[in-house]
Write a protein that holds these residues in place. Structure first.
Motif, PDB file in Angstrom:
ATOM      1  N   HIS A  30      -9.114   2.495  -0.261  1.00 39.67           N
ATOM      2  CA  HIS A  30      -8.347   2.498   0.203  1.00 39.67           C
ATOM      3  C   HIS A  30      -6.641   2.134  -0.889  1.00 39.67           C
ATOM      4  N   VAL A  31      -7.126   3.757  -1.277  1.00 38.54           N
ATOM      5  CA  VAL A  31      -5.667   3.767  -2.461  1.00 38.54           C
ATOM      6  C   VAL A  31      -5.031   3.843  -1.357  1.00 38.54           C
ATOM      7  N   ASP A  32      -4.092   3.185  -1.972  1.00 38.92           N
ATOM      8  CA  ASP A  32      -2.268   3.402  -0.681  1.00 38.92           C
ATOM      9  C   ASP A  32      -1.709   4.848  -1.376  1.00 38.92           C
ATOM     10  N   LEU A  33      -2.091   6.115  -0.693  1.00 34.98           N
ATOM     11  CA  LEU A  33      -1.652   7.703  -1.486  1.00 34.98           C
ATOM     12  C   LEU A  33      -0.087   7.577  -0.864  1.00 34.98           C
ATOM     13  N   SER A  34       0.451   6.766   0.106  1.00 36.32           N
ATOM     14  CA  SER A  34       2.097   7.483   0.359  1.00 36.32           C
ATOM     15  C   SER A  34       2.954   6.411  -0.351  1.00 36.32           C
ATOM     16  N   LYS A  35       2.261   5.737  -1.591  1.00 37.47           N
ATOM     17  CA  LYS A  35       3.287   5.358  -2.601  1.00 37.47           C
ATOM     18  C   LYS A  35       3.945   5.865  -3.731  1.00 37.47           C
ATOM     19  N   SER A  36       5.321   5.956  -3.804  1.00 35.33           N
ATOM     20  CA  SER A  36       6.760   6.877  -4.028  1.00 35.33           C
ATOM     21  C   SER A  36       7.765   6.238  -4.373  1.00 35.33           C
ATOM     22  N   LEU A  37       8.139   7.139  -5.014  1.00 32.75           N
ATOM     23  CA  LEU A  37       9.792   6.751  -6.188  1.00 32.75           C
ATOM     24  C   LEU A  37      11.146   7.251  -5.549  1.00 32.75           C
ATOM     25  N   THR A  38      11.926   7.604  -5.207  1.00 34.20           N
ATOM     26  CA  THR A  38      13.072   8.479  -5.417  1.00 34.20           C
ATOM     27  C   THR A  38      12.997   8.288  -6.629  1.00 34.20           C
ATOM     28  N   PRO A  39      14.264   9.624  -6.324  1.00 33.19           N
ATOM     29  CA  PRO A  39      14.530  10.535  -7.793  1.00 33.19           C
ATOM     30  C   PRO A  39      15.315   9.778  -8.432  1.00 33.19           C
ATOM     31  N   GLU A  40      16.383   8.840  -8.039  1.00 38.45           N
ATOM     32  CA  GLU A  40      17.236   7.268  -8.830  1.00 38.45           C
ATOM     33  C   GLU A  40      16.157   6.496  -9.468  1.00 38.45           C
ATOM     34  N   GLU A  41      15.583   5.583  -8.535  1.00 40.12           N
ATOM     35  CA  GLU A  41      14.376   4.323  -9.368  1.00 40.12           C
ATOM     36  C   GLU A  41      13.872   5.000  -9.905  1.00 40.12           C
ATOM     37  N   TYR A  42      13.004   6.009 -10.058  1.00 40.22           N
ATOM     38  CA  TYR A  42      12.553   6.887 -10.873  1.00 40.22           C
ATOM     39  C   TYR A  42      13.205   6.705 -12.074  1.00 40.22           C
ATOM     40  N   ALA A  43      14.512   7.963 -12.439  1.00 42.98           N
ATOM     41  CA  ALA A  43      14.796   8.451 -13.372  1.00 42.98           C
ATOM     42  C   ALA A  43      15.217   6.344 -14.174  1.00 42.98           C
TER      43      ALA A  43
END
Lengths: 496, 496
Positions: free
Chosen positions: A265-278
């Protein structure tokens, strides 16, 4: 072992009927075989009040030959029992050859209920851990098959069940004052249960956590576990020898599909935008730089262990962690197959040698977990070796924790589709081709066996002193920030 | 394990030369064989300051191929070491396959010196016991042969040696402040050493106490011990299997004659006149009757275990203990060969069931020690089973002791001549003929094997919580009074 567990798993009715029928037949047959071979069996049921122990024990004994088993309910010592040391009454009830003893609560009660209620503590509590380990080991050494199930429900589910019982006068009496006290102190009980599971998990007496929200799921999981243990016991007696490495990956009974999963049940759709990431990357890196200085002053050693699927992005992730650090304060240790000198030692030897000293950070790019992953799956060690490795590894990490180390373990998780995409991409890019080998493709073929090994690793080596963190890594940006922030948080917590 | 040890044993010079020559050749040959088979070996030297560790280690390495071993001196952690958990530096030094690592002091230092000096205590001390057991077990599981020697000298002998060293300016510097402090606190160190020996003695890493007053004796004993361990290691690898029961009584190397003996110097001439006997018996019986009442009130359980040679007089001795007691407060349990139900359980099962409850006395006429006596000698269990039985038995007795029990174990000792006299007497008296069977005569044939088993039992199961008392029984009057008075004294001590 209770972290990352999905308690909501269910089995539909029709499916249940079919599987339960099979399991009944199999269990009955194995009981007869064990009787004929003289194998003694112990099945222990522990877990939360209202988790359904009674019902599940009933389910289990239905298909059995009633002349072959006994059920012991051990809610507490009797007045008579109190005149003897606490293991006395359990020794008395150990089964003779060929018989099955089922314990509804057991000696483990001492490590949870008695402990949380303050009846036992300090030196005496430590002695009880020793006594219980020694007791189970002695039985295991003499060929007793030991199955230990912990029936797990959440605090909310427990409340729901208590409320349902109390809403009817016919059942209200079943919820005692003690039950309610347990419910109020759920988190204390949880911590004690976690330590019990960690400290008394052993190759000769492993724990199985049973997700008990759905009765059908729990029933089938218990059946599968008992069936698998008996199959292994029967096989061992029939071969009169240690189960060999070749049997490692044999397809086992119904048990498999009910194994506890931390990955499902790991949610692999988790992501970050480049801006948030930086922004978050920069902030976390700056903080870690400061913390590196702090731990140096306070002489705290930090172990950061990376495991994960091929192409999950370990290298890039590690670079983001170290990018901003003072190079005198950390070291990255890449772990390949052992060289000849390393092979000539105990497999943990080289890792002991590389542990960080006080005040330093060591980052392991792959780790000692190779024993229970690649070595297990590829048959580079025997089954007996990888089975006892869980305890050995926990022992090593505990020793580091006793010394004051912060221990972080990351599993970088991607799905097979993402892995395939990355493999193809690497093949297509000249400067990345070196990163993809025939071995990677071969490993991919055995993905099911690897996954089973990963699940068991996450389960048996998640300890109070060295938790696993599963890092959703389909989005590398998310993965990098999650690791960095987790490291910062753990160190901050440690230095208070 | 340090009680009942005769430290004055010596080997004459001529005898030494001959035996040492043999031992040199044998050790060198075994080292080569171990190299060829890839067996890693660890030899640990612990013991008192001035016990002669340095000299003895030198003796040991002389016959060895210098390319095959390393000597590590571990007087204390270096500044570097202090940055790591305490087992770290020892892990680093574990030998590769085929090599021999000799430790002049070792990880065990933590359990004695560091403990007595107050550097470690409480929870951390308990953790160290666990860590060390786990460390040695892991190495043992992977096939490392582990030999642990404790060089033992008396407080007087240590003083004599320190004085000799200090009397010359050339050697005075060798006696440090620390050494003198150790000498002053000899008894504290002794108690800590005793606990270390008991708690870390295991089938995969047994302790050997070396009587070190006479250098020649100590040298030969160490050689014998290492030779025997290597022979067992080589045999195990060559058979690729557990050493079978059949090898139990194989004649072993030079080691045997240097085994620690608790029986060699027992003074069997001890006796009592009838008048003295009558007076002391009456007094002790009266006291025990009072103490029986006391322990009932205070709920103290008492275990009295009898073992001894056939015809040593157990029955009559037990009767004198119970003669004057309130029958509601004690029970005598005669132990015969296990019946079918008992055989179908773990061998300790029936003894657990018969342990006294709080406030009661149980007298066992023969005991659980059958496992390491008759079952060992007659091959009724495997070698692996009786070797691990020492630890299992100590575990059971410790569990009783944790519960507050007083545990007394008596070995009734007579010499072979006296036994023969009694056998003949029984045959000549119609009413005693039933007491002498063919089996008794058969056992007499195996007297050497039994004696070896008895010595090892007395050695490995004399623990701080359950000491053996050797009872000189050629004179039955003396034996009876000694048991009664010993029981009274132990109970008095317990209830304060």
């Amino acid at each position: 072992m209770l972290k990352n567990i999905d308690l909501t798993r269910e089995v539909p009715k029709a499916e249940y009927k079919r599987l339960k029928g099979d399991a009944n037949l199999k269990l009955a047959a194995l009981q007869r075989q064990s009787q004929a071979l003289g194998i003694p069996i112990i099945v222990v049921f522990e877990g939360w009040s209202a988790a359904g122990k009674g019902t599940l024990i009933n389910e289990m004994i239905l298909p059995l030959d009633p002349r072959g088993f006994s059920v012991y309910s051990a809610r507490g010592p009797t007045e008579e029992d109190a005149f003897y040391p606490f293991l006395w009454r359990f020794w008395k009830r150990t089964p003779t050859r060929g018989r099955l003893a089922i314990f509804d609560r057991s000696w483990n009660r001492r490590l949870v209920t008695d402990r949380v209620e303050g009846l036992i503590k300090g030196e005496r509590l430590r002695q009880s851990f020793d006594d219980i380990r020694s007791f189970e080991r002695q039985l295991g050494d003499e060929g007793v098959v030991i199955v230990k199930c912990f029936l797990h429900i959440s605090k909310n589910e427990q409340k729901r069940r208590f409320d349902a019982l109390r809403s009817s006068p016919a059942t209200a009496w079943r919820v005692t004052e003690k039950d309610l006290r347990q419910h109020e102190r759920y988190n204390e009980y949880l911590a004690a249960a976690e330590e019990m599971l960690t400290e008394t998990d052993a190759d000769y007496a492993p724990w199985t956590v049973v997700e008990a929200h759905d009765r059908r799921f729990a029933t089938l999981k218990i059946f599968g576990t008992v069936i698998e243990a008996l199959e292994r016991g029967v096989a061992a007696v029939e071969r009169k020898a240690e189960v060999s490495a070749l049997s490692t990956v044999e397809p086992v009974s119904a048990g498999n599909m009910f194994k506890t999963s931390a990955l499902d049940h790991v949610d692999l759709s988790k992501s970050l935008t480049p801006e948030e990431y930086a922004a978050r990357l920069k902030k976390a890196q700056a903080e870690l730089r400061e913390l590196e200085h702090e731990i140096y002053l306070r002489r705290v050693p930090v172990v950061i262990a990376y495991e994960g699927w091929d192409a999950a992005g370990k290298g890039g992730n590690i670079r983001r962690v170290t990018q901003n650090l003072d190079p005198r304060g950390y070291e990255v240790v890449p772990v390949a197959a052992p060289n000849d000198i390393e092979k000539a030692h105990h497999y943990l030897w080289r890792f002991w040698a590389q542990m960080p000293k006080a005040g330093h950070i060591t980052i392991f790019d792959r780790t000692w977990y190779g024993r229970v992953l690649v070595e297990r799956v590829e048959g580079f060690c025997t089954e007996a070796q990888w089975r006892r490795a869980y305890r050995e590894i926990n022992g090593m990490e505990q020793h580091m924790a006793h010394f004051g180390a912060v221990i972080l373990k990351f599993w970088l998780h991607i799905d097979p589709e993402e892995q395939l995409r990355r493999f193809r991409e690497r093949e297509g890019m000249p400067h990345k081709q070196w990163k993809i080998t025939d071995e990677d493709w071969r490993n991919r073929q055995k993905i099911d066996q690897y996954r089973e090994a990963v699940e068991e690793m996450l389960y048996r080596t998640s300890t109070p002193y060295a938790q696993w963190t599963i890092v959703e890594s389909n989005c590398k940006r998310h993965a990098r920030v999650k690791v960095l922030e987790t490291v910062c948080k753990a160190i901050r917590k440690r230095i208070g």
